[in-house]
Motif scaffolding. Structure first.
Motif, PDB file in Angstrom:
ATOM      1  N   HIS A 159     -64.552  58.764 -21.178  1.00 34.63           N
ATOM      2  CA  HIS A 159     -65.752  57.961 -21.945  1.00 34.63           C
ATOM      3  C   HIS A 159     -65.413  57.464 -23.239  1.00 34.63           C
ATOM      4  O   HIS A 159     -64.547  58.396 -23.906  1.00 34.63           O
ATOM      5  N   TRP A 169     -66.460  56.967 -27.319  1.00 32.91           N
ATOM      6  CA  TRP A 169     -67.507  57.511 -28.248  1.00 32.91           C
ATOM      7  C   TRP A 169     -68.341  56.434 -28.703  1.00 32.91           C
ATOM      8  O   TRP A 169     -69.529  56.437 -28.930  1.00 32.91           O
ATOM      9  N   ARG A 170     -67.778  55.243 -28.707  1.00 27.84           N
ATOM     10  CA  ARG A 170     -68.441  53.983 -28.921  1.00 27.84           C
ATOM     11  C   ARG A 170     -69.041  53.179 -28.127  1.00 27.84           C
ATOM     12  O   ARG A 170     -69.485  51.928 -28.229  1.00 27.84           O
ATOM     13  N   ASP A 171     -69.177  53.811 -26.945  1.00 27.83           N
ATOM     14  CA  ASP A 171     -69.884  52.895 -25.869  1.00 27.83           C
ATOM     15  C   ASP A 171     -71.336  52.425 -25.988  1.00 27.83           C
ATOM     16  O   ASP A 171     -72.193  53.392 -26.091  1.00 27.83           O
ATOM     17  N   ASP A 172     -71.667  51.231 -25.930  1.00 24.71           N
ATOM     18  CA  ASP A 172     -73.096  50.791 -26.261  1.00 24.71           C
ATOM     19  C   ASP A 172     -73.786  50.214 -25.034  1.00 24.71           C
ATOM     20  O   ASP A 172     -74.761  49.718 -25.120  1.00 24.71           O
ATOM     21  N   PRO A 231     -74.490  55.544 -22.230  1.00 23.43           N
ATOM     22  CA  PRO A 231     -74.343  56.554 -23.250  1.00 23.43           C
ATOM     23  C   PRO A 231     -73.355  57.767 -22.808  1.00 23.43           C
ATOM     24  O   PRO A 231     -73.226  57.995 -21.682  1.00 23.43           O
ATOM     25  N   GLU A 258     -73.748  60.685 -23.229  1.00 16.56           N
ATOM     26  CA  GLU A 258     -74.550  62.023 -22.630  1.00 16.56           C
ATOM     27  C   GLU A 258     -74.160  61.631 -21.249  1.00 16.56           C
ATOM     28  O   GLU A 258     -74.383  62.854 -20.321  1.00 16.56           O
ATOM     29  N   HIS A 306     -66.993  50.481 -24.538  1.00 15.69           N
ATOM     30  CA  HIS A 306     -67.422  50.634 -23.106  1.00 15.69           C
ATOM     31  C   HIS A 306     -66.214  50.295 -22.233  1.00 15.69           C
ATOM     32  O   HIS A 306     -65.902  51.132 -21.171  1.00 15.69           O
TER      33      HIS A 306
END
Length: 177
Positions: free
Chosen positions: A123, A125-128, A131, A133, A153
């Motif tokens: 995944h 970190w900057r996936d908009d 999330p 999470e 993403h």
């Protein structure tokens, strides 16, 4: 490139890819990961799910393909991650590789079942869009390896890392069968 057909049934080693909502069966990530799989002697299947944006219909489409192999690996990106994860209970894969999986979204938030012991998630970190999470929750609940990369993403700027992670998962899948 191999598309979905009956020739993909009953092979020794098979990777079945599920693309995301807006991409296609032979996008950048799947094309690169398919090269990794073929180098290890896996047959590759990447159905076109673009006829619907309904994730549950896509799960049914995958199940309808009846992918079978002594070593079956499901691999999905974004909505394809949801599809691959949800298909595990029925298909019982040897391994599961998810990239930015679109899990736990409203109206399609059911917990996947039948996740294999050999599971990994990558995944950004900057996936908009999805999330990070969601990946954390899935990994924690299923004791899956979690790899959080400096990416958005699509993860396309981390293709080399994805290939290394996928190759490692395939090697472990081969040893487990």
């Amino acid at each position: 490139m191999i598309s979905t057909d009956s020739a993909m049934q009953d092979v020794d080693k098979l990777v079945s890819f599920a693309h995301g909502k807006e991409s296609g069966p032979w996008g950048i990530k799947i094309t690169r990961l398919a090269e990794v799989a073929r180098a290890r002697g896996f047959a590759v299947d990447s159905p076109d799910y673009s006829r619907t944006h309904d994730p549950r219909e896509r799960v049914q489409q995958l199940l309808g393909q009846h992918p079978r192999a002594k070593t079956l690996v499901l691999c999905g990106s974004s909505m394809g991650g949801y599809v691959s994860a949800q298909a595990c209970a029925a298909l019982r894969p040897t391994a599961l590789f998810l990239m930015a999986p679109a899990l736990y979204f409203p109206n399609w938030d059911e917990e996947p079942a039948g996740i294999p012991e050999l599971a990994a998630v990558a995944h950004g970190w900057r996936d908009d869009i999805v999330p990070v999470e969601a990946a954390w929750r899935f990994a924690q609940r299923n004791r899956a390896a979690l790899h959080v990369l400096d990416a958005g993403h699509d993860l396309n700027d981390q293709l080399e890392s994805l290939c290394l992670l996928f190759d490692d998962l395939l090697a472990r899948a081969e040893r487990n069968t």
